[in-house]
Scaffold this active site. Structure first.
Site, PDB file in Angstrom:
ATOM      1  N   THR A 159      21.848  23.884  -4.635  1.00 21.05           N
ATOM      2  CA  THR A 159      23.078  24.404  -5.246  1.00 21.05           C
ATOM      3  C   THR A 159      23.158  25.933  -5.193  1.00 21.05           C
ATOM      4  O   THR A 159      22.128  26.615  -5.206  1.00 21.05           O
ATOM      5  CB  THR A 159      23.125  23.953  -6.734  1.00 21.05           C
ATOM      6  OG1 THR A 159      24.146  24.675  -7.420  1.00 21.05           O
ATOM      7  CG2 THR A 159      21.813  24.237  -7.464  1.00 21.05           C
ATOM      8  N   ASP A 160      24.388  26.454  -5.205  1.00 23.99           N
ATOM      9  CA  ASP A 160      24.577  27.912  -5.268  1.00 23.99           C
ATOM     10  C   ASP A 160      24.136  28.486  -6.610  1.00 23.99           C
ATOM     11  O   ASP A 160      23.955  29.699  -6.744  1.00 23.99           O
ATOM     12  CB  ASP A 160      26.045  28.289  -4.978  1.00 23.99           C
ATOM     13  CG  ASP A 160      27.046  27.758  -5.996  1.00 23.99           C
ATOM     14  OD1 ASP A 160      26.668  26.935  -6.866  1.00 23.99           O
ATOM     15  OD2 ASP A 160      28.233  28.152  -5.919  1.00 23.99           O
ATOM     16  N   GLU A 161      23.939  27.603  -7.613  1.00 24.84           N
ATOM     17  CA  GLU A 161      23.566  28.105  -8.940  1.00 24.84           C
ATOM     18  C   GLU A 161      22.191  28.758  -8.936  1.00 24.84           C
ATOM     19  O   GLU A 161      21.854  29.519  -9.847  1.00 24.84           O
ATOM     20  CB  GLU A 161      23.642  26.988  -9.980  1.00 24.84           C
ATOM     21  CG  GLU A 161      25.055  26.435 -10.088  1.00 24.84           C
ATOM     22  CD  GLU A 161      25.268  25.529 -11.278  1.00 24.84           C
ATOM     23  OE1 GLU A 161      24.639  25.730 -12.322  1.00 24.84           O
ATOM     24  OE2 GLU A 161      26.100  24.600 -11.148  1.00 24.84           O
TER      25      GLU A 161
ATOM     26  N   LYS B 295      16.256  23.546  -9.959  1.00 20.43           N
ATOM     27  CA  LYS B 295      16.659  23.429  -8.547  1.00 20.43           C
ATOM     28  C   LYS B 295      16.021  24.554  -7.727  1.00 20.43           C
ATOM     29  O   LYS B 295      15.554  24.334  -6.614  1.00 20.43           O
ATOM     30  CB  LYS B 295      18.188  23.453  -8.406  1.00 20.43           C
ATOM     31  CG  LYS B 295      18.908  22.250  -8.989  1.00 20.43           C
ATOM     32  CD  LYS B 295      18.533  20.930  -8.348  1.00 20.43           C
ATOM     33  CE  LYS B 295      19.034  20.765  -6.945  1.00 20.43           C
ATOM     34  NZ  LYS B 295      18.782  19.381  -6.421  1.00 20.43           N
TER      35      LYS B 295
HETATM   36  P1  NAD Z   1      24.808  12.867  -9.712  1.00 20.92           P
HETATM   37  O1  NAD Z   1      24.287  13.179 -11.073  1.00 20.92           O
HETATM   38  O2  NAD Z   1      26.179  12.337  -9.555  1.00 20.92           O
HETATM   39  O3  NAD Z   1      23.834  11.805  -9.006  1.00 20.92           O
HETATM   40  C1  NAD Z   1      22.444  11.895  -9.081  1.00 20.92           C
HETATM   41  C2  NAD Z   1      21.887  10.562  -8.589  1.00 20.92           C
HETATM   42  O4  NAD Z   1      20.460  10.647  -8.610  1.00 20.92           O
HETATM   43  C3  NAD Z   1      22.284   9.375  -9.472  1.00 20.92           C
HETATM   44  O5  NAD Z   1      22.690   8.284  -8.667  1.00 20.92           O
HETATM   45  C4  NAD Z   1      21.006   9.056 -10.230  1.00 20.92           C
HETATM   46  O6  NAD Z   1      20.905   7.676 -10.565  1.00 20.92           O
HETATM   47  C5  NAD Z   1      19.945   9.471  -9.232  1.00 20.92           C
HETATM   48  N1  NAD Z   1      18.682   9.826  -9.866  1.00 20.92           N
HETATM   49  C6  NAD Z   1      18.501  10.668 -10.918  1.00 20.92           C
HETATM   50  N2  NAD Z   1      17.196  10.704 -11.247  1.00 20.92           N
HETATM   51  C7  NAD Z   1      16.542   9.904 -10.370  1.00 20.92           C
HETATM   52  C8  NAD Z   1      15.179   9.545 -10.182  1.00 20.92           C
HETATM   53  N3  NAD Z   1      14.218  10.027 -10.987  1.00 20.92           N
HETATM   54  N4  NAD Z   1      14.866   8.703  -9.171  1.00 20.92           N
HETATM   55  C9  NAD Z   1      15.832   8.198  -8.365  1.00 20.92           C
HETATM   56  N5  NAD Z   1      17.140   8.487  -8.509  1.00 20.92           N
HETATM   57  C10 NAD Z   1      17.489   9.335  -9.493  1.00 20.92           C
HETATM   58  O7  NAD Z   1      24.588  14.188  -8.878  1.00 20.92           O
HETATM   59  P2  NAD Z   1      25.478  14.804  -7.706  1.00 20.92           P
HETATM   60  O8  NAD Z   1      26.527  15.637  -8.306  1.00 20.92           O
HETATM   61  O9  NAD Z   1      25.806  13.739  -6.746  1.00 20.92           O
HETATM   62  O10 NAD Z   1      24.400  15.803  -7.076  1.00 20.92           O
HETATM   63  C11 NAD Z   1      23.535  15.369  -6.009  1.00 20.92           C
HETATM   64  C12 NAD Z   1      22.655  16.533  -5.614  1.00 20.92           C
HETATM   65  O11 NAD Z   1      23.463  17.634  -5.222  1.00 20.92           O
HETATM   66  C13 NAD Z   1      21.759  17.042  -6.743  1.00 20.92           C
HETATM   67  O12 NAD Z   1      20.508  17.366  -6.200  1.00 20.92           O
HETATM   68  C14 NAD Z   1      22.485  18.288  -7.250  1.00 20.92           C
HETATM   69  O13 NAD Z   1      21.571  19.218  -7.786  1.00 20.92           O
HETATM   70  C15 NAD Z   1      23.124  18.779  -5.973  1.00 20.92           C
HETATM   71  N6  NAD Z   1      24.356  19.565  -6.148  1.00 20.92           N
HETATM   72  C16 NAD Z   1      25.411  19.069  -6.863  1.00 20.92           C
HETATM   73  C17 NAD Z   1      26.594  19.816  -6.953  1.00 20.92           C
HETATM   74  C18 NAD Z   1      27.814  19.301  -7.679  1.00 20.92           C
HETATM   75  O14 NAD Z   1      28.823  20.019  -7.744  1.00 20.92           O
HETATM   76  N7  NAD Z   1      27.823  18.071  -8.198  1.00 20.92           N
HETATM   77  C19 NAD Z   1      26.670  21.073  -6.347  1.00 20.92           C
HETATM   78  C20 NAD Z   1      25.572  21.546  -5.629  1.00 20.92           C
HETATM   79  C21 NAD Z   1      24.432  20.775  -5.525  1.00 20.92           C
END
Ligand code: NAD
Length: 343
Positions: free
Chosen positions: A122-124, A150
């Site tokens: 993430t950009d964060e 992260k």
């Molecule tokens: P989300 O919370 O919607 O989904 C996370 C998924 O991971 C879920 O399906 C959950 O069941 C699974 N999960 C969590 N803990 C787990 C574990 N211990 N073992 C197996 N599965 C597990 O998240 P998202 O928004 O889809 O984000 C996905 C990735 O992208 C993350 O790594 C997040 O840091 C990164 N990200 C998200 C955003 C955003 O805007 N949502 C932006 C930048 C980066």
């Protein structure tokens, strides 16, 4: 190619799985613990595919991770605790899943010699930027526990490349939006609240700036990095739209047909970065160009929530006040949603 996707039942991961199945002949295995944020409904259209296998399990489960990585060519790692507000209450849990979970996957990737390991970040991790925009070599200055976990996992992933030549690439995207997102982050939270006729809460004076990328642009970028990225490199994946939270609220109100009288200004978070901004020239050189127009993407997102109340109404507890009696424990995967939660 056999692709192992962790967190593939979550918001971005499920879009990624659908993208790979529709644009390649690859076989996809999803490893997902189905926490509060994961849902098999997000994968329903592709679950019957004979090129898709779902495994319910935890990335912290060393033996399961080892068995799965052994039989796959590449890993795309989305699984994480992803919500900033929850990280304020459950820092230990975030570190375990986001850092230790990543290390478990990297250990298995090293053992079995995967061809590529994409770590999704993430950009964060760059922290607040007042005027400039972060390129991939900018310092990491996370200010909230989620972003710190992260950033730590990014460093752990890059060190596996430097030390053991695990062919790791890291992607860092800005805020994603689109259908199928759990209604806790600002866009789905506000949209579902407004569709239910409720009020929504805007932090501080709404002046924080975020860059927005449509989730389908992000997954195209992640897939380009998987197929063309250089091991050991980081790739920023931004979108074309920078908005203050106040401007974002205006767009959401328009898209939902609601007025400012439905918005409350509420106290800011304990820590809330004033602005995130990135450049993404490296990803551009791989062919990445975010294509989605923000207003069209937002309209599509609102239409999806309108058409699928069955998916979010049971999850939506907008009337819950922030619960000061919650005692965080490391195992707390499901913390109460606070009224003002968003990332
Ligand atoms: P989300 O919370 O919607 O989904 C996370 C998924 O991971 C879920 O399906 C959950 O069941 C699974 N999960 C969590 N803990 C787990 C574990 N211990 N073992 C197996 N599965 C597990 O998240 P998202 O928004 O889809 O984000 C996905 C990735 O992208 C993350 O790594 C997040 O840091 C990164 N990200 C998200 C955003 C955003 O805007 N949502 C932006 C930048 C980066």
């Amino acid at each position: 190619m056999r692709v192992l996707v962790t967190g593939g039942a979550g918001f971005i991961g499920s879009h990624y799985v659908r993208h790979v199945l529709s644009t390649s002949a690859d076989h996809v295995t999803v490893l997902d613990a189905l926490t509060y944020a994961g849902s098999l409904d997000s994968l329903a259209p592709v679950l019957p595919s004979n090129r898709m296998t779902f495994v319910e399990g935890n990335i912290l489960d060393e033996s399961l991770v080892n068995d799965l990585v052994r039989t796959h060519d590449v890993v795309v790692h989305f699984a994480a605790e992803s919500h900033v507000d929850r990280s304020f209450l459950a820092g230990t849990h975030f570190l375990k899943v986001n850092v230790l979970g990543t290390q478990r996957l990297l250990d298995a990737a090293r053992r079995h010699g995967v061809a590529k390991f994409v770590h999704v970040s993430t950009d964060e991790v760059y922290g607040p930027l007042v005027a400039s925009a972060a390129s991939e070599d900018a310092p990491l200055r996370p200010t909230v526990p989620y972003a710190a976990s992260k950033a730590a996992s990014d460093l752990v992933a890059l060190s596996a490349y430097a030390t053991h030549q695990v062919p790791v690439c890291v992607t860092r995207s800005s805020n994603n939006y689109g259908p199928h997102q759990y209604p806790e982050k600002v866009i789905p939270r506000f949209v579902t609240g407004l569709l239910k006729g409720e009020r929504v809460g805007l932090h501080g004076r709404g002046e924080h700036v975020r860059n927005w990328v449509h989730v389908r642009d992000n997954v195209i970028g992640i897939d380009l990095v998987l197929r063309k990225g250089t091991p050991g490199e980081v790739y920023n994946l931004g979108g074309g739209t920078d908005l203050t939270n106040k401007q974002l609220t205006e767009r959401i109100l328009d898209a939902c047909g609601a007025d400012w009288d439905r918005v409350d200004y509420i106290p800011d978070r304990p820590s809330n970065d004033v602005r995130y901004a990135m450049t993404w020239d490296k990803a551009k050189r791989l062919g990445y160009t975010p294509k989605h127009d923000f207003d069209a993407g937002l309209a599509e997102t609102v239409a999806w929530y309108r058409a699928h109340p069955d998916r979010w109404t049971p999850l939506h507890r907008a009337a819950d006040p922030p619960d000061s009696n919650v005692t965080p424990t490391p195992a707390d995967a499901v913390l109460p949603l606070s009224y003002e939660s968003y990332s």
